[in-house]
Design a protein around this motif. Structure first.
Motif, PDB file in Angstrom:
ATOM      1  N   ARG A 146      78.932  42.233   4.560  1.00 27.13           N
ATOM      2  CA  ARG A 146      78.951  43.668   4.814  1.00 27.13           C
ATOM      3  C   ARG A 146      77.666  44.050   5.557  1.00 27.13           C
ATOM      4  O   ARG A 146      76.575  44.065   4.991  1.00 27.13           O
ATOM      5  N   VAL A 147      77.803  44.330   6.847  1.00 28.59           N
ATOM      6  CA  VAL A 147      76.672  44.764   7.667  1.00 28.59           C
ATOM      7  C   VAL A 147      76.635  46.284   7.603  1.00 28.59           C
ATOM      8  O   VAL A 147      77.561  46.957   8.051  1.00 28.59           O
ATOM      9  N   MET A 148      75.589  46.814   7.023  1.00 24.76           N
ATOM     10  CA  MET A 148      75.492  48.253   6.803  1.00 24.76           C
ATOM     11  C   MET A 148      74.837  48.952   7.998  1.00 24.76           C
ATOM     12  O   MET A 148      74.080  48.329   8.757  1.00 24.76           O
ATOM     13  N   ASN A 149      75.090  50.230   8.144  1.00 28.08           N
ATOM     14  CA  ASN A 149      74.380  50.977   9.182  1.00 28.08           C
ATOM     15  C   ASN A 149      72.870  50.858   8.997  1.00 28.08           C
ATOM     16  O   ASN A 149      72.122  50.750   9.980  1.00 28.08           O
ATOM     17  N   ARG A 150      72.397  50.859   7.748  1.00 31.40           N
ATOM     18  CA  ARG A 150      70.951  50.773   7.517  1.00 31.40           C
ATOM     19  C   ARG A 150      70.400  49.425   7.971  1.00 31.40           C
ATOM     20  O   ARG A 150      69.334  49.360   8.599  1.00 31.40           O
ATOM     21  N   SER A 151      71.104  48.318   7.655  1.00 34.73           N
ATOM     22  CA  SER A 151      70.581  46.995   8.029  1.00 34.73           C
ATOM     23  C   SER A 151      70.777  46.720   9.517  1.00 34.73           C
ATOM     24  O   SER A 151      69.923  46.108  10.166  1.00 34.73           O
ATOM     25  N   TRP A 152      71.903  47.165  10.065  1.00 33.38           N
ATOM     26  CA  TRP A 152      72.161  47.019  11.504  1.00 33.38           C
ATOM     27  C   TRP A 152      71.115  47.813  12.304  1.00 33.38           C
ATOM     28  O   TRP A 152      70.535  47.303  13.275  1.00 33.38           O
ATOM     29  N   GLY A 153      70.867  49.042  11.893  1.00 32.59           N
ATOM     30  CA  GLY A 153      69.882  49.871  12.586  1.00 32.59           C
ATOM     31  C   GLY A 153      68.487  49.280  12.511  1.00 32.59           C
ATOM     32  O   GLY A 153      67.734  49.306  13.503  1.00 32.59           O
ATOM     33  N   THR A 154      68.139  48.746  11.345  1.00 35.06           N
ATOM     34  CA  THR A 154      66.833  48.102  11.219  1.00 35.06           C
ATOM     35  C   THR A 154      66.720  46.917  12.163  1.00 35.06           C
ATOM     36  O   THR A 154      65.681  46.705  12.798  1.00 35.06           O
ATOM     37  N   MET A 155      67.809  46.129  12.279  1.00 35.96           N
ATOM     38  CA  MET A 155      67.806  44.996  13.203  1.00 35.96           C
ATOM     39  C   MET A 155      67.632  45.462  14.641  1.00 35.96           C
ATOM     40  O   MET A 155      66.816  44.904  15.396  1.00 35.96           O
ATOM     41  N   LEU A 156      68.391  46.488  15.063  1.00 37.95           N
ATOM     42  CA  LEU A 156      68.283  46.974  16.439  1.00 37.95           C
ATOM     43  C   LEU A 156      66.867  47.454  16.730  1.00 37.95           C
ATOM     44  O   LEU A 156      66.299  47.144  17.794  1.00 37.95           O
ATOM     45  N   GLU A 157      66.290  48.190  15.811  1.00 39.08           N
ATOM     46  CA  GLU A 157      64.944  48.726  16.031  1.00 39.08           C
ATOM     47  C   GLU A 157      63.900  47.607  16.040  1.00 39.08           C
ATOM     48  O   GLU A 157      62.927  47.657  16.809  1.00 39.08           O
ATOM     49  N   THR A 158      64.106  46.595  15.207  1.00 37.52           N
ATOM     50  CA  THR A 158      63.176  45.473  15.181  1.00 37.52           C
ATOM     51  C   THR A 158      63.213  44.711  16.507  1.00 37.52           C
ATOM     52  O   THR A 158      62.160  44.372  17.082  1.00 37.52           O
ATOM     53  N   ILE A 159      64.398  44.438  17.019  1.00 39.82           N
ATOM     54  CA  ILE A 159      64.509  43.748  18.303  1.00 39.82           C
ATOM     55  C   ILE A 159      63.873  44.581  19.413  1.00 39.82           C
ATOM     56  O   ILE A 159      63.153  44.053  20.268  1.00 39.82           O
ATOM     57  N   GLY A 160      64.122  45.883  19.403  1.00 46.54           N
ATOM     58  CA  GLY A 160      63.528  46.745  20.418  1.00 46.54           C
ATOM     59  C   GLY A 160      62.017  46.726  20.388  1.00 46.54           C
ATOM     60  O   GLY A 160      61.360  46.759  21.434  1.00 46.54           O
ATOM     61  N   ALA A 161      61.448  46.669  19.172  1.00 47.27           N
ATOM     62  CA  ALA A 161      59.991  46.642  19.055  1.00 47.27           C
ATOM     63  C   ALA A 161      59.411  45.289  19.458  1.00 47.27           C
ATOM     64  O   ALA A 161      58.317  45.217  20.028  1.00 47.27           O
ATOM     65  N   LEU A 162      60.153  44.207  19.189  1.00 52.20           N
ATOM     66  CA  LEU A 162      59.654  42.870  19.489  1.00 52.20           C
ATOM     67  C   LEU A 162      59.795  42.491  20.952  1.00 52.20           C
ATOM     68  O   LEU A 162      59.014  41.682  21.465  1.00 52.20           O
ATOM     69  N   MET A 163      60.798  43.049  21.631  1.00 58.22           N
ATOM     70  CA  MET A 163      61.124  42.607  22.989  1.00 58.22           C
ATOM     71  C   MET A 163      61.167  43.771  23.976  1.00 58.22           C
ATOM     72  O   MET A 163      62.160  43.964  24.673  1.00 58.22           O
ATOM     73  N   PRO A 164      60.123  44.566  24.070  1.00 56.37           N
ATOM     74  CA  PRO A 164      60.171  45.725  24.958  1.00 56.37           C
ATOM     75  C   PRO A 164      60.165  45.308  26.427  1.00 56.37           C
ATOM     76  O   PRO A 164      59.642  44.248  26.801  1.00 56.37           O
ATOM     77  N   ALA A 165      60.773  46.127  27.270  1.00 54.96           N
ATOM     78  CA  ALA A 165      60.763  45.899  28.718  1.00 54.96           C
ATOM     79  C   ALA A 165      61.203  47.177  29.412  1.00 54.96           C
ATOM     80  O   ALA A 165      61.998  47.950  28.866  1.00 54.96           O
ATOM     81  N   ASP A 166      60.671  47.422  30.604  1.00 56.05           N
ATOM     82  CA  ASP A 166      61.144  48.533  31.418  1.00 56.05           C
ATOM     83  C   ASP A 166      62.442  48.114  32.106  1.00 56.05           C
ATOM     84  O   ASP A 166      62.529  47.026  32.680  1.00 56.05           O
ATOM     85  N   HIS A 167      63.447  48.963  32.048  1.00 57.80           N
ATOM     86  CA  HIS A 167      64.742  48.698  32.667  1.00 57.80           C
ATOM     87  C   HIS A 167      65.257  47.295  32.333  1.00 57.80           C
ATOM     88  O   HIS A 167      65.457  46.455  33.221  1.00 57.80           O
ATOM     89  N   PRO A 168      65.474  47.018  31.039  1.00 50.87           N
ATOM     90  CA  PRO A 168      65.906  45.671  30.648  1.00 50.87           C
ATOM     91  C   PRO A 168      67.310  45.344  31.152  1.00 50.87           C
ATOM     92  O   PRO A 168      68.175  46.214  31.268  1.00 50.87           O
ATOM     93  N   VAL A 169      67.510  44.066  31.452  1.00 47.78           N
ATOM     94  CA  VAL A 169      68.823  43.540  31.841  1.00 47.78           C
ATOM     95  C   VAL A 169      69.146  42.392  30.906  1.00 47.78           C
ATOM     96  O   VAL A 169      68.473  41.353  30.927  1.00 47.78           O
ATOM     97  N   PHE A 170      70.153  42.601  30.061  1.00 47.32           N
ATOM     98  CA  PHE A 170      70.555  41.599  29.074  1.00 47.32           C
ATOM     99  C   PHE A 170      71.714  40.780  29.634  1.00 47.32           C
ATOM    100  O   PHE A 170      72.726  41.347  30.059  1.00 47.32           O
ATOM    101  N   LEU A 171      71.566  39.461  29.607  1.00 47.39           N
ATOM    102  CA  LEU A 171      72.636  38.571  30.048  1.00 47.39           C
ATOM    103  C   LEU A 171      73.380  38.072  28.813  1.00 47.39           C
ATOM    104  O   LEU A 171      72.797  37.400  27.953  1.00 47.39           O
TER     105      LEU A 171
END
Length: 520
Positions: free
Chosen positions: A180-205
């Protein structure tokens, strides 16, 4: 927040930025927002229940991204279906989670019909790319352009206790369990990745399957306002061309895919200077291959460690640390999966539930925001995994004095030979140091004298030659005679599970057939 909230935030900031490139398909954030409203509105008009489980069965395809955003806007729960799984396994899983809707690609039409026949909870089928067998295409099913926006189902806290997804564990040791992936745990993951891997105009492959770790990683990119380039499958040459063509900044791959790229004859023919984060996750990485990858792809290689239950980024080894280690500054860190991220506490625990100091080997346990909500309708399994107030990973590891974690093995992969414990991952790492080796897996096989003997299954690079004796001698020199493999079996490739991990269960079956158990 909900996944759709992160998307809406970026759509408001950069409506004209391209969000999706998939073949000839291209949408900006404003266009994708409109599509997600049209799909969510159609789903609700068709009677979708709030938090209903909605499955997607498809290869990588741009419509998968559109469908994800639409179902989340409608308040549904994503059920990713691994197209590489056996059909019976997928049917069993969809029946277990009682999936109500199925979006499928036409290449899986026969499987979709069998799912509909054998999963009684399925009530609606929609084909992503074309009308098929009386089921509408995604375009046909959506409300028409200009239809009213779907209602906003968010609450002031971001619906923290609602479920984002129910994602299957690998299921290699039994029936798959739904995390069960919760909104709280999913959101924490998204925010953690954003903080760890910042970039201007990112392009994800996105080239790894969106049904697995590439899906969350892609959604983290969208939360950052990225352009997502979806490739239909992993092809080393196409991936390298796409990095250069689209000036990709972020990419996730399992280590074995990176090894395939390193072995490609044209690997040095492309420009990788745009890459900021070449993320490796999903299994242990050969330190020697990681050092080679830094030389080829530049200072972008990084690693994370996590699980379906403890989402993706429990630990983090950043590019600058990997690049420094490749140059000889703390080279041992090439074997590390990094340090604990801000959103989680990671420790080493013994079998009695006591936390261990640096240097001691024990089970890796975690506690924090990225730990999901346990297993769907399996309270006993959840309680067992959460013993002593921590999430138990089942991985054996240690932590050094600087906080770097090193995965030693899976608990179940430990080999007991002549009373000594041998961690298969340590032997695999030694074998992977040999330049001729493409893949290696180490298991315990029955032995009358030692109980279990260390055996290696090895796949060589195309055109390479290497003897079993040379492998044994190398491992004996590096690890000693106890840990060196007593037998080496050459294979064209290493068996893998549908999610791409080495299938130790299948490997053992070859040697333990008829034994009644897998230990001696």
């Amino acid at each position: 927040m909900r996944s759709i909230d992160y998307f809406d935030k970026q759509a408001g900031l950069t409506p004209d930025r391209t969000v999706l490139i998939a073949g000839d398909t291209r949408y900006n954030y404003a266009e994708m927002s409109a599509l997600s409203h049209r799909l969510a509105g159609a789903m609700r008009a068709d009677g979708l229940e709030h938090q209903a489980p909605v499955a997607i069965l498809s290869p990588n395809h741009g419509a998968v991204v559109t469908t994800l955003l639409g179902l989340w806007r409608a308040g549904a729960v994503w059920i990713p279906v691994n197209a590489r799984n056996a059909l019976d396994a997928n049917i069993d899983y969809l029946a277990y989670v009682r999936a109500q809707w199925l979006f499928y690609h036409s290449s899986h039409a026969e499987e979709a019909r069998e799912i509909q026949r054998r999963v009684p909870s399925i009530r609606r089928l929609i084909c992503l790319d074309a009308a098929e067998n009386g089921n509408p295409s995604l375009d046909q099913f959506m409300l028409p352009p200009g239809a009213p926006s779907a209602p906003d189902l968010g609450d002031p806290t971001g619906n923290l206790d609602e479920v984002t997804a129910i994602i299957a564990t690998g299921g290699t040791t039994g029936r798959a369990k739904g995390v069960r992936v919760m909104n709280r745990s999913w959101g924490t993951m998204l925010e953690t990745i954003g903080a760890l891997m910042p970039a201007d105009h990112p392009v994800f492959l996105a080239t790894a399957p969106l049904t697995h770790a590439a899906g969350p990683f892609t959604m983290a990119g969208i939360a950052m306002g990225a352009t997502v380039v979806v490739l239909p499958t992993f092809d080393a040459g196409e991936v390298m061309r796409a990095i250069q063509q689209h000036r990709a900044t972020h990419m996730f791959l399992p280590p074995t895919a990176m090894y395939t790229m390193l072995a490609h004859p044209e690997v040095r023919a492309f420009d990788y200077s745009s890459l900021r984060y070449f993320l490796l996750a999903g299994s242990a990485v050969s330190p020697d291959k990681l050092r080679q990858a830094v030389d080829v792809f530049g200072p972008s290689l990084c690693q994370s460690y996590g699980q379906t239950e403890c989402h993706l980024v429990a630990t983090w080894l950043p590019p600058e640390t990997v690049a420094a280690a490749a140059r000889g500054d703390h080279p041992e860190r090439l074997a590390s999966c990094g340090r604990a991220t801000y959103s989680v506490r990671v420790e080493i625990m013994d079998d009695d539930g006591e936390l261990l100091p640096p240097g001691e080997v024990g089970e890796i346990v975690a506690r924090g925001g990225i730990v999901g909500g346990g297993y769907f309708e399996l309270p006993e399994a959840t309680a067992e995994t959460w013993a002593h107030g921590w999430h138990h990973t089942g991985d054996v590891g240690r932590r050094d004095d600087d906080g770097y974690f090193y995965i030693v093995d899976r608990k179940k992969d430990m080999i007991v030979t002549g009373g000594f414990n041998v961690f298969s991952a340590e032997v695999e790492a030694a074998i992977m140091e040999l330049p001729e080796v493409a893949e290696a897996a180490v298991i315990g096989v029955p032995d009358e004298k030692w109980g279990e003997a260390v055996a290696a299954l090895v796949a060589l690079l195309p055109g390479a030659t290497l003897s079993a004796d040379a492998i044994k001698a190398h491992c004996k020199a590096r690890l000693g005679s106890v840990k060196a493999p007593k037998a080496v079996h050459f294979r064209d490739s290493i068996p893998r599970t549908p999610v791409g991990k080495p299938d130790k269960k299948a490997m053992r079956a070859e040697f333990w057939a008829g034994a009644g158990r897998n230990v001696n």
